[in-house]
Design a protein around this motif. Structure first.
Motif, PDB file in Angstrom:
ATOM      1  N   UNK A 237       0.805  -1.233   0.000  1.00 44.55           N
ATOM      2  CA  UNK A 237       0.000   0.000   0.000  1.00 44.55           C
ATOM      3  C   UNK A 237       0.829   1.271   0.000  1.00 44.55           C
ATOM      4  N   UNK A 238       1.943   1.293   0.709  1.00 49.19           N
ATOM      5  CA  UNK A 238       2.729   2.516   0.787  1.00 49.19           C
ATOM      6  C   UNK A 238       3.554   2.825  -0.440  1.00 49.19           C
ATOM      7  N   UNK A 239       3.609   1.897  -1.413  1.00 45.68           N
ATOM      8  CA  UNK A 239       4.456   2.090  -2.601  1.00 45.68           C
ATOM      9  C   UNK A 239       3.674   2.527  -3.832  1.00 45.68           C
ATOM     10  N   UNK A 240       2.354   2.583  -3.762  1.00 45.63           N
ATOM     11  CA  UNK A 240       1.545   2.833  -4.954  1.00 45.63           C
ATOM     12  C   UNK A 240       1.873   4.181  -5.588  1.00 45.63           C
ATOM     13  N   UNK A 241       1.834   5.237  -4.821  1.00 49.46           N
ATOM     14  CA  UNK A 241       2.029   6.583  -5.374  1.00 49.46           C
ATOM     15  C   UNK A 241       3.404   6.724  -6.018  1.00 49.46           C
ATOM     16  N   UNK A 242       4.432   6.230  -5.336  1.00 49.69           N
ATOM     17  CA  UNK A 242       5.788   6.353  -5.869  1.00 49.69           C
ATOM     18  C   UNK A 242       5.957   5.557  -7.155  1.00 49.69           C
ATOM     19  N   UNK A 243       5.382   4.356  -7.217  1.00 51.30           N
ATOM     20  CA  UNK A 243       5.526   3.531  -8.418  1.00 51.30           C
ATOM     21  C   UNK A 243       4.733   4.089  -9.589  1.00 51.30           C
ATOM     22  N   UNK A 244       3.550   4.631  -9.331  1.00 52.18           N
ATOM     23  CA  UNK A 244       2.770   5.249 -10.404  1.00 52.18           C
ATOM     24  C   UNK A 244       3.540   6.426 -11.006  1.00 52.18           C
ATOM     25  N   UNK A 245       4.125   7.252 -10.157  1.00 49.01           N
ATOM     26  CA  UNK A 245       4.919   8.375 -10.659  1.00 49.01           C
ATOM     27  C   UNK A 245       6.139   7.883 -11.445  1.00 49.01           C
TER      28      UNK A 245
END
Length: 270
Positions: A237-245
């Motif tokens: 859950x904590x990696x979604x934003x960074x990976x999308x970017x």
């Protein structure tokens, strides 16, 4: 003179049983007050230990213990007052009327308070969870009795009433051990779809943050003027934003490098 003294002694003799009776009642009331106060404190401490063993939130535990203690002590004082002959009916009626008036005036606040109790009791989320509710999203920084404090992606503090959270849908992204992320782009109908799939999947092959099960995937959706290609993956859950970017940038670069016409708005008819 002798008659006056005799009259006074007769009056004292008449009042003495009454005074002794009141003194007995007052002494008994003091004993009840002392023993009852000790008993209330013991009950409160025992209740606190039971709540602690049940892992009830410290904030809720402290509040409930205060309410229980005050309620029991109020009942004790009213009982002691009635023992010494003080009329308590009117006092109780006034307290009831005052409580009703305050409850009507603070109806919204009481709804938020009740929502806070439910949140702390049933724990649909906790401090540190990422939630979405009431049109607001962010990380829970604190849960108070009347409101919950969120910190959003822009580092802005959001105060959400607990009544809203307890009566509406709340999405808790932190309760799941994995979440899905995706990146979408537009390519031309003349572009090689199989090559695009291989290029996008190649971005995730050696990424330790991307889960292997379920495996990353690439899907295509026809549009009137182009094709929408979507890279989908699963991660913590904590990696979604960074990976999308990360993949938003890298997918554009890798497809442009291979000559793909990204974001076309009209088909190239030769």
């Amino acid at each position: 003179m002798e008659k006056q003294v005799h009259s006074i002694l007769e009056q004292v003799d008449g009042l003495l049983p009454l005074l002794l009776g009141y003194a007995g009642q007052f002494f008994l009331a003091l004993i009840v007050l002392f023993v009852g106060w000790k008993l209330v404190n013991a009950v409160t401490r025992a209740t606190g230990r039971m709540m602690e063993a049940s892992h009830i939130e410290p904030t809720l535990r402290g509040f409930l213990l205060s309410v229980i203690g005050l309620f029991l002590k109020a009942l004790l004082l009213i009982s002691v007052a009635s023992m010494v002959g003080i009329a308590t009916t009117s006092f109780v009626a006034v307290l009831g009327a005052a409580g009703l008036a305050v409850g009507m005036a603070l109806q919204g606040s009481l709804a938020n308070f009740a929502g806070g109790v439910l949140i702390l009791l049933f724990r649909p989320f906790k401090v540190g969870d990422s939630i979405t509710a009431g049109g607001s999203s962010g990380t829970v920084t604190s849960i108070e009795m009347f409101r919950t404090v969120l910190l959003d992606a822009n580092n802005e503090i959001i105060y959400v009433p607990n009544g809203t959270l307890s009566n509406n849908i709340v999405i808790n992204s932190s309760e799941s051990d994995r979440l899905a992320g995706s990146v979408s782009l537009l390519i031309d109908y003349q572009d090689d779809m199989d090559k695009a799939r291989a290029l996008l999947l190649g971005l995730t092959e050696n990424d330790a943050q991307v889960l292997k099960v379920p495996a990353p995937s690439v899907s295509f959706l026809p549009k009137p003027a182009n094709i929408q290609v979507t890279l989908g993956f699963w991660c913590a859950p904590g990696d979604v934003s960074a990976l999308v970017a990360k993949y938003s940038e890298s997918s554009i670069k890798v497809l442009q490098k291979e000559g793909y016409r990204l974001g076309v708005t009209a088909r190239n008819v030769a």
